[in-house]
Design an enzyme around this catalytic site. Sequence first.
Site, short mmCIF file in Angstrom:
data_model
loop_
_atom_site.label_atom_id
_atom_site.label_comp_id
_atom_site.label_asym_id
_atom_site.label_seq_id
_atom_site.Cartn_x
_atom_site.Cartn_y
_atom_site.Cartn_z
N CYS A 259 51.66 49.55 23.99
CA CYS A 259 50.25 49.12 23.91
C CYS A 259 49.35 50.34 23.72
O CYS A 259 49.63 51.41 24.25
CB CYS A 259 49.75 48.37 25.15
SG CYS A 259 50.63 46.85 25.46
N ARG B 153 51.81 52.02 18.64
CA ARG B 153 52.15 51.69 20.03
C ARG B 153 52.37 50.19 20.23
O ARG B 153 52.68 49.75 21.33
CB ARG B 153 51.04 52.16 20.97
CG ARG B 153 50.79 53.65 20.90
CD ARG B 153 49.70 54.07 21.86
NE ARG B 153 50.11 53.86 23.23
CZ ARG B 153 50.83 54.70 23.96
NH1 ARG B 153 51.23 55.84 23.42
NH2 ARG B 153 51.14 54.43 25.20
N ASN C 231 47.71 48.91 29.60
CA ASN C 231 49.01 49.30 29.05
C ASN C 231 49.94 49.54 30.23
O ASN C 231 49.62 50.35 31.10
CB ASN C 231 48.84 50.58 28.21
CG ASN C 231 50.17 51.24 27.87
OD1 ASN C 231 51.18 50.58 27.77
ND2 ASN C 231 50.16 52.55 27.70
N GLY C 232 51.06 48.80 30.28
CA GLY C 232 51.98 49.00 31.40
C GLY C 232 52.40 47.66 31.96
O GLY C 232 52.16 46.61 31.36
N GLU D 188 78.01 58.85 19.63
CA GLU D 188 76.57 58.91 19.36
C GLU D 188 76.12 60.38 19.17
O GLU D 188 75.24 60.66 18.36
CB GLU D 188 75.80 58.23 20.49
CG GLU D 188 74.29 58.28 20.37
CD GLU D 188 73.71 57.71 19.07
OE1 GLU D 188 74.44 57.05 18.31
OE2 GLU D 188 72.52 57.95 18.81
N HIS E 210 97.19 63.98 18.85
CA HIS E 210 97.88 63.03 17.97
C HIS E 210 97.47 63.20 16.50
O HIS E 210 97.69 62.31 15.71
CB HIS E 210 97.61 61.60 18.45
CG HIS E 210 98.12 61.36 19.84
ND1 HIS E 210 99.46 61.30 20.14
CD2 HIS E 210 97.46 61.23 21.02
CE1 HIS E 210 99.61 61.11 21.44
NE2 HIS E 210 98.40 61.07 22.00
N LYS F 289 65.45 53.34 7.84
CA LYS F 289 65.27 52.92 9.24
C LYS F 289 65.82 51.52 9.46
O LYS F 289 66.40 51.23 10.49
CB LYS F 289 63.78 52.97 9.59
CG LYS F 289 63.46 52.65 11.03
CD LYS F 289 63.95 53.75 11.95
CE LYS F 289 63.81 53.45 13.42
NZ LYS F 289 64.76 54.24 14.23
C1 F6R Z 1 71.34 56.04 13.88
C2 F6R Z 1 70.70 54.81 13.53
C3 F6R Z 1 71.50 53.75 12.85
C4 F6R Z 1 71.13 52.38 13.42
C5 F6R Z 1 71.81 51.27 12.63
C6 F6R Z 1 71.50 49.91 13.18
O1 F6R Z 1 70.47 56.94 14.46
O2 F6R Z 1 69.53 54.63 13.76
O3 F6R Z 1 72.86 53.97 12.96
O4 F6R Z 1 71.52 52.35 14.75
O5 F6R Z 1 71.39 51.31 11.28
O6 F6R Z 1 70.13 49.66 13.17
P1 F6R Z 1 69.48 48.57 14.10
O7 F6R Z 1 69.61 49.02 15.51
O8 F6R Z 1 68.05 48.51 13.64
O9 F6R Z 1 70.21 47.30 13.86
#
Ligand code: F6R
Length: 642
Positions: free
Chosen positions: A2, A27, A100-101, A490, A513, A637
């Site tokens: 927020c 936000r 916000n919160g 990760e 292995h 993204k």
């Molecule tokens: C790595 C990353 C990607 C996402 C993947 C799934 O930093 O961001 O590996 O994790 O593309 O994306 P979501 O979570 O949006 O389904």
Amino acid sequence: MCGIVGYVGPRQVLPILLSGLSKLEYRGYDSAGVALLSDDRIKIFKKKGKIVNLITSLQDKDIRSTLGIGHTRWATHGGVSDSNAHPHTDCSGKIVLVHNGIFENYYEVKAELATLGHKFQSETDTEVLAHLIEHEYQKVVPLGLAPTLAHFEQAFRAALRQVEGGYSIVCFSQDHPEAILAGRMHNPLIIGIGQGENLVASDVPAILPYTKEVYNLQSGEVATIKSNSVKVTDLEGHAISFQTRTITWNAEQAEKGGYPHFLIKEIHETPNVLRQVLSGRIIDHHVEGATLGLDGLDLRKIRKVTLLGCGSAAYACLYGKYLFERWGRVTAEMFYGSEFRYHEPVIDGETLVIAVSQSGETADTLASIHKAKESHPARLVGIVNAHGSSMTREVDRICHLQAGPEISVASTKAFSSMITTLALMALYFAQTNNPGLAMQGFLDELSALPETLEKTLQLEDQIAQLSTFYIHKQSAYYIGRDVNYPCALEGTQKLKELSYIHAEAYPAGELKHGPNAVIHAGFPIVCLVPQGRVYKKMLSNIQEMRAREAHILAIAQAGDTQIAKHADHVIYQPASSEEISVMVSTLVMQLFAYYVTLYKGFSIDQPEGIQKVYPMPGHITSVPKSIDIDKPRNLAKSVTVE
Ligand code: F6R
């Protein structure tokens, strides 16, 4: 998340509020609203959806006002609707506020206020606070006397003293048109000090066009903001003297909160994100299932949990698998969304399917949800960050990640929210399936996680310094055992996507292995070595690699007296159980990948003498041109194609 903005001064306030909210839209964008004081009355305008909806609805209106507040919402309590949008008022309509919160004890307070006759218009925790201030205000104003601003301030502080949870609040009253009141506990709030005008906002970009002089209100402080003065006190009303600072960022830098990249800003947001994730979910020594999307499920009838996700979300699912089995005593499996869609899954009435996604738009994860539905009408929970995304419409139950908008392509804070959420879910299962589990220790560690991660962030300078050593490496292994194997996966993901250095993760016992063949003198191996059941096994694995002259970077725990003998470099993170160490090591590895990339970028841009001029965190004023940390090559993204 927020976003909040407020203004008092000689200018027309509406354009200031709307442009401020647009700068804070990162936000949250579930709804937006403003409250203005016009012709001695409060006028409120609010709209569901992005700020543009509010702007469009106000286009033909001529509202004259020089004091007002605004809000852009990331829904937590109450659905996305016009009525749940902020600002909210008390019964009289004379007190208005934005928030916000999370007001954790709002439910009890609401019930009490309802018995006193208060009527609520929304499902939000925020509205309860407006009524609580009204209630306190009625108590402090002596009968027959006109209320003063001091009475209103007193009521505001009295109400805030009763709030449990984190908040930032901005409020004003029709009775006292000269001032805006602001209060903060954890969630950010910045006061902008202008010439004959003052502002308040969640973040600097909203106030930067008007002033560069700011004060960051501290937790437990409240402020009375008038056009010509700002007064700060504690919650008891004791005066606090404060020092302003001058913002030196330009507008673009300000959107990143002064950080050089969204990625590092988002890493720094993780402790607060986890505060939201944990809020209201651990109560009286147990995990609450309601907001996890698990309430009402008969866990005794669930024989298998199938976890689905892609990329980092899949690694989070793998971590979930370990914990569902260990703590929750239920069979669990992880599938990559891209694989599951072509799989012949065994799903029946006793399977719980959990799909995990930041964007809620990943095509492979959505397809795997369809596959699961086709196989059997199983119960489907979506753990998702983006409100209103496709995934939220495909699942039966939703558990929100509450990470706020994640702008950097590489996921950081959303991943941390995923693993923390899955740990909470596994403990929720344990309450039914594994009464013998000593849960309290894990609950305490989870509750303390925001502070543990704040301590971990203090390692940033050391991690930055260490990372310069790795910028010319071509390849690396990351190893861990048990729950630290998904964590290692990760770690490599972050290094690969940010720095473009090749990296592979292995369960430590697997190297012999096959992968050992690659190891040669100086080959870097990042080893996750928390204290715990497999610590000694990890030391043996490390010794095997040292015998082959590998270069060992150990991510170990504070208090470990042995590891230094076995490693070339050690990062000592705050101590925790093996299970919870994953959240801590994740943050360390994110910082490591970020600084390797940043310094690699500097060294490419400026090959001569670069060793001497690496700027340390806090002193980085420019960014390398050769690597785009927030938008790595070949990635997006939200991957909406197969
Ligand atoms: C790595 C990353 C990607 C996402 C993947 C799934 O930093 O961001 O590996 O994790 O593309 O994306 P979501 O979570 O949006 O389904």
